[in-house]
Write a protein that holds these residues in place. Structure first.
Motif, PDB file in Angstrom:
ATOM      1  N   ARG A  37       2.905  -3.098  -5.417  1.00  0.00           N
ATOM      2  CA  ARG A  37       3.975  -3.989  -5.851  1.00  0.00           C
ATOM      3  C   ARG A  37       4.685  -4.566  -4.628  1.00  0.00           C
ATOM      4  O   ARG A  37       4.737  -3.956  -3.564  1.00  0.00           O
ATOM      5  N   SER A  38       5.254  -5.741  -4.800  1.00  0.00           N
ATOM      6  CA  SER A  38       6.109  -6.325  -3.766  1.00  0.00           C
ATOM      7  C   SER A  38       7.545  -5.895  -4.021  1.00  0.00           C
ATOM      8  O   SER A  38       7.942  -5.674  -5.167  1.00  0.00           O
ATOM      9  N   SER A  39       8.310  -5.786  -2.967  1.00  0.00           N
ATOM     10  CA  SER A  39       9.711  -5.392  -3.133  1.00  0.00           C
ATOM     11  C   SER A  39      10.497  -6.460  -3.878  1.00  0.00           C
ATOM     12  O   SER A  39      11.481  -6.167  -4.550  1.00  0.00           O
ATOM     13  N   GLY A  40      10.041  -7.713  -3.807  1.00  0.00           N
ATOM     14  CA  GLY A  40      10.785  -8.796  -4.430  1.00  0.00           C
ATOM     15  C   GLY A  40      10.561  -8.961  -5.916  1.00  0.00           C
ATOM     16  O   GLY A  40      11.333  -9.641  -6.586  1.00  0.00           O
ATOM     17  N   ARG A  67       1.334   4.426  -6.838  1.00  0.00           N
ATOM     18  CA  ARG A  67       2.107   3.192  -6.698  1.00  0.00           C
ATOM     19  C   ARG A  67       2.557   3.042  -5.241  1.00  0.00           C
ATOM     20  O   ARG A  67       2.954   4.005  -4.597  1.00  0.00           O
ATOM     21  N   LEU A  68       2.502   1.812  -4.776  1.00  0.00           N
ATOM     22  CA  LEU A  68       2.912   1.502  -3.415  1.00  0.00           C
ATOM     23  C   LEU A  68       3.713   0.211  -3.434  1.00  0.00           C
ATOM     24  O   LEU A  68       3.291  -0.773  -4.041  1.00  0.00           O
ATOM     25  N   THR A  69       4.850   0.218  -2.791  1.00  0.00           N
ATOM     26  CA  THR A  69       5.673  -0.982  -2.668  1.00  0.00           C
ATOM     27  C   THR A  69       5.585  -1.517  -1.242  1.00  0.00           C
ATOM     28  O   THR A  69       5.746  -0.762  -0.278  1.00  0.00           O
ATOM     29  N   ILE A  70       5.312  -2.801  -1.116  1.00  0.00           N
ATOM     30  CA  ILE A  70       5.275  -3.467   0.186  1.00  0.00           C
ATOM     31  C   ILE A  70       6.631  -4.144   0.393  1.00  0.00           C
ATOM     32  O   ILE A  70       6.972  -5.094  -0.323  1.00  0.00           O
ATOM     33  N   GLU A  71       7.398  -3.643   1.319  1.00  0.00           N
ATOM     34  CA  GLU A  71       8.747  -4.146   1.551  1.00  0.00           C
ATOM     35  C   GLU A  71       8.729  -5.562   2.133  1.00  0.00           C
ATOM     36  O   GLU A  71       7.777  -5.975   2.794  1.00  0.00           O
ATOM     37  N   ASN A  72       9.814  -6.273   1.864  1.00  0.00           N
ATOM     38  CA  ASN A  72      10.040  -7.614   2.433  1.00  0.00           C
ATOM     39  C   ASN A  72       8.922  -8.588   2.061  1.00  0.00           C
ATOM     40  O   ASN A  72       8.479  -9.395   2.891  1.00  0.00           O
ATOM     41  N   THR A  73       8.473  -8.512   0.817  1.00  0.00           N
ATOM     42  CA  THR A  73       7.443  -9.435   0.353  1.00  0.00           C
ATOM     43  C   THR A  73       7.759  -9.906  -1.057  1.00  0.00           C
ATOM     44  O   THR A  73       8.531  -9.278  -1.789  1.00  0.00           O
ATOM     45  N   ASN A  82       2.915 -12.762  -3.457  1.00  0.00           N
ATOM     46  CA  ASN A  82       1.722 -12.917  -2.610  1.00  0.00           C
ATOM     47  C   ASN A  82       1.808 -12.019  -1.384  1.00  0.00           C
ATOM     48  O   ASN A  82       1.649 -12.462  -0.249  1.00  0.00           O
ATOM     49  N   MET A  83       2.013 -10.738  -1.626  1.00  0.00           N
ATOM     50  CA  MET A  83       2.298  -9.816  -0.520  1.00  0.00           C
ATOM     51  C   MET A  83       1.182  -9.728   0.512  1.00  0.00           C
ATOM     52  O   MET A  83       1.434  -9.560   1.693  1.00  0.00           O
ATOM     53  N   TYR A  84      -0.076  -9.884   0.090  1.00  0.00           N
ATOM     54  CA  TYR A  84      -1.183  -9.782   1.037  1.00  0.00           C
ATOM     55  C   TYR A  84      -1.233 -10.987   1.970  1.00  0.00           C
ATOM     56  O   TYR A  84      -1.868 -10.935   3.037  1.00  0.00           O
ATOM     57  N   MET A  85      -0.586 -12.090   1.583  1.00  0.00           N
ATOM     58  CA  MET A  85      -0.517 -13.267   2.426  1.00  0.00           C
ATOM     59  C   MET A  85       0.707 -13.235   3.332  1.00  0.00           C
ATOM     60  O   MET A  85       0.778 -13.983   4.302  1.00  0.00           O
ATOM     61  N   GLU A  86       1.647 -12.382   3.015  1.00  0.00           N
ATOM     62  CA  GLU A  86       2.861 -12.258   3.814  1.00  0.00           C
ATOM     63  C   GLU A  86       2.754 -11.146   4.853  1.00  0.00           C
ATOM     64  O   GLU A  86       3.185 -11.311   5.991  1.00  0.00           O
ATOM     65  N   ARG A  87       2.167 -10.006   4.447  1.00  0.00           N
ATOM     66  CA  ARG A  87       2.029  -8.878   5.367  1.00  0.00           C
ATOM     67  C   ARG A  87       0.594  -8.351   5.330  1.00  0.00           C
ATOM     68  O   ARG A  87       0.332  -7.248   4.842  1.00  0.00           O
ATOM     69  N   PRO A  88      -0.351  -9.121   5.871  1.00  0.00           N
ATOM     70  CA  PRO A  88      -1.756  -8.694   5.825  1.00  0.00           C
ATOM     71  C   PRO A  88      -2.021  -7.397   6.568  1.00  0.00           C
ATOM     72  O   PRO A  88      -2.909  -6.632   6.170  1.00  0.00           O
ATOM     73  N   ASP A  89      -1.268  -7.121   7.626  1.00  0.00           N
ATOM     74  CA  ASP A  89      -1.480  -5.870   8.369  1.00  0.00           C
ATOM     75  C   ASP A  89      -1.134  -4.672   7.501  1.00  0.00           C
ATOM     76  O   ASP A  89      -1.883  -3.677   7.464  1.00  0.00           O
ATOM     77  N   ALA A  90       0.001  -4.735   6.802  1.00  0.00           N
ATOM     78  CA  ALA A  90       0.413  -3.624   5.941  1.00  0.00           C
ATOM     79  C   ALA A  90      -0.579  -3.413   4.811  1.00  0.00           C
ATOM     80  O   ALA A  90      -0.910  -2.265   4.454  1.00  0.00           O
ATOM     81  N   ILE A  91      -1.067  -4.504   4.233  1.00  0.00           N
ATOM     82  CA  ILE A  91      -2.041  -4.399   3.144  1.00  0.00           C
ATOM     83  C   ILE A  91      -3.344  -3.808   3.660  1.00  0.00           C
ATOM     84  O   ILE A  91      -3.919  -2.893   3.042  1.00  0.00           O
ATOM     85  N   ALA A  92      -3.841  -4.310   4.774  1.00  0.00           N
ATOM     86  CA  ALA A  92      -5.111  -3.806   5.309  1.00  0.00           C
ATOM     87  C   ALA A  92      -5.017  -2.331   5.660  1.00  0.00           C
ATOM     88  O   ALA A  92      -5.924  -1.546   5.347  1.00  0.00           O
ATOM     89  N   ASP A  93      -3.936  -1.918   6.299  1.00  0.00           N
ATOM     90  CA  ASP A  93      -3.775  -0.507   6.659  1.00  0.00           C
ATOM     91  C   ASP A  93      -3.718   0.372   5.408  1.00  0.00           C
ATOM     92  O   ASP A  93      -4.314   1.459   5.368  1.00  0.00           O
ATOM     93  N   SER A  94      -3.014  -0.093   4.388  1.00  0.00           N
ATOM     94  CA  SER A  94      -2.899   0.685   3.151  1.00  0.00           C
ATOM     95  C   SER A  94      -4.248   0.783   2.442  1.00  0.00           C
ATOM     96  O   SER A  94      -4.599   1.832   1.885  1.00  0.00           O
ATOM     97  N   LEU A  95      -5.016  -0.315   2.452  1.00  0.00           N
ATOM     98  CA  LEU A  95      -6.333  -0.289   1.816  1.00  0.00           C
ATOM     99  C   LEU A  95      -7.277   0.666   2.541  1.00  0.00           C
ATOM    100  O   LEU A  95      -8.072   1.372   1.898  1.00  0.00           O
ATOM    101  N   LYS A  96      -7.205   0.723   3.855  1.00  0.00           N
ATOM    102  CA  LYS A  96      -8.045   1.662   4.603  1.00  0.00           C
ATOM    103  C   LYS A  96      -7.723   3.099   4.215  1.00  0.00           C
ATOM    104  O   LYS A  96      -8.627   3.921   3.994  1.00  0.00           O
TER     105      LYS A  96
END
Length: 281
Positions: free
Chosen positions: A223-226, A246-252, A255-269
């Motif tokens: 989920r995005s924080s927004g 469940r995982l929340t991506i802060e400050n997004t 379209n969280m994967y387009m805003e913080r691709p590093d956080a998404i990629a690390d979480s997917l790994k």
């Protein structure tokens, strides 16, 4: 910098385009939502391609796949995705999908056991009803935004309240790959208005709560924080379902994967490796 190869496959009498980032690791299949394409994942894909064989698909009516007038009910979208996986002999893949694509992928996993080993879903609609369909159906006949050049599109995206939050790398990818020059010389985005036709949306309801309960797969719901309030139905899902995270991506936003691709990629790994994930990153 690694770039993918573009490939095409014929399934169900339509041509689907996909991008293949190569590699010999486990297959990780990326699937976009409405009004996006496979290339919206490029920034995430570059961060994953060293460890996985990353494949991203253009859904029917999007990108460089065929833009058919009909074929956008969930059952048909599921059949497209399943036929694509079967054509490429993809089994036990790690599925990653966003928004409407996440609904399609969850339904596909339910109807085709063994096709996916894990699912990471970014804000799919848990319940799809007439309220949602009526909200988006107006896009079928709405006037499309166009631009005189890719530079003008770039400037527009950098100023728009939503897209200005996208990572600079993503902005470059979108301008380069998600827009096309029309016959009238204007630039438009690569999605068909047909995808919002009311005949394919009328009565096409989905409730993912029982689907999640019976999948029997590790599921990461991102989920995005927004937009957390949009996923209120999720509170009815998690209790009692093993391997549902469940995982929340802060400050997004959505379209969280387009805003913080590093956080998404690390979480997917971490998710793909079965590692513990925090509640928030």
């Amino acid at each position: 910098m690694q770039e993918p190869t573009c490939q095409y496959v014929m399934v169900r009498d339509i041509r689907l385009r996909y991008v293949d980032w190569g590699g010999d690791g486990p297959v990780l299949l990326l699937f976009h939502g409405d009004m996006r394409t496979s290339r919206s994942w490029d920034a995430v894909s570059r961060r994953l391609a060293g460890d996985y064989r990353v494949i991203a698909l253009d859904a029917r009516g999007h990108g460089d796949s065929d833009w058919t007038p009909r074929g956008y009910r969930f059952a048909e979208r599921v059949n497209d995705l399943a036929a694509f996986c079967e054509a490429l002999e993809l089994r036990q893949v790690i599925g990653v999908a966003h928004s409407t694509g996440g609904v399609v992928m969850a339904l596909c996993a339910q109807r085709h056991p063994g096709m996916f080993s894990r699912l990471a879903l970014m804000e799919p609609m848990v319940v799809v009803d007439d309220r949602f369909h009526k909200m988006v159906a107006g896009r079928e006949h709405a006037e499309r935004s166009t631009w005189k050049s890719r530079d003008e599109l770039d400037g527009y995206l950098k100023q728009h309240p939503a897209t200005s939050r996208w990572h600079p790398e993503v902005l470059r990818d979108v301008v380069a790959h998600e827009a096309y020059k029309r016959e009238d010389g204007l630039y438009d985005m690569k999605w068909s208005s047909f995808t919002f036709n009311w005949k394919d949306r009328d009565g096409d309801h989905v409730d993912l709560k029982p689907v999640f309960a019976e999948l029997g797969l590790p599921i990461l719901f991102i989920r995005s924080s927004g937009h957390q309030t949009r996923i209120k139905e999720l509170n009815e899902v998690q209790d009692g379902i093993p391997d549902f995270h469940r995982l929340t991506i802060e400050n997004t936003g959505h379209n969280m994967y387009m805003e913080r691709p590093d956080a998404i990629a690390d979480s997917l790994k971490k998710f793909a490796a079965g590692e513990a994930l925090p509640a928030t990153v």
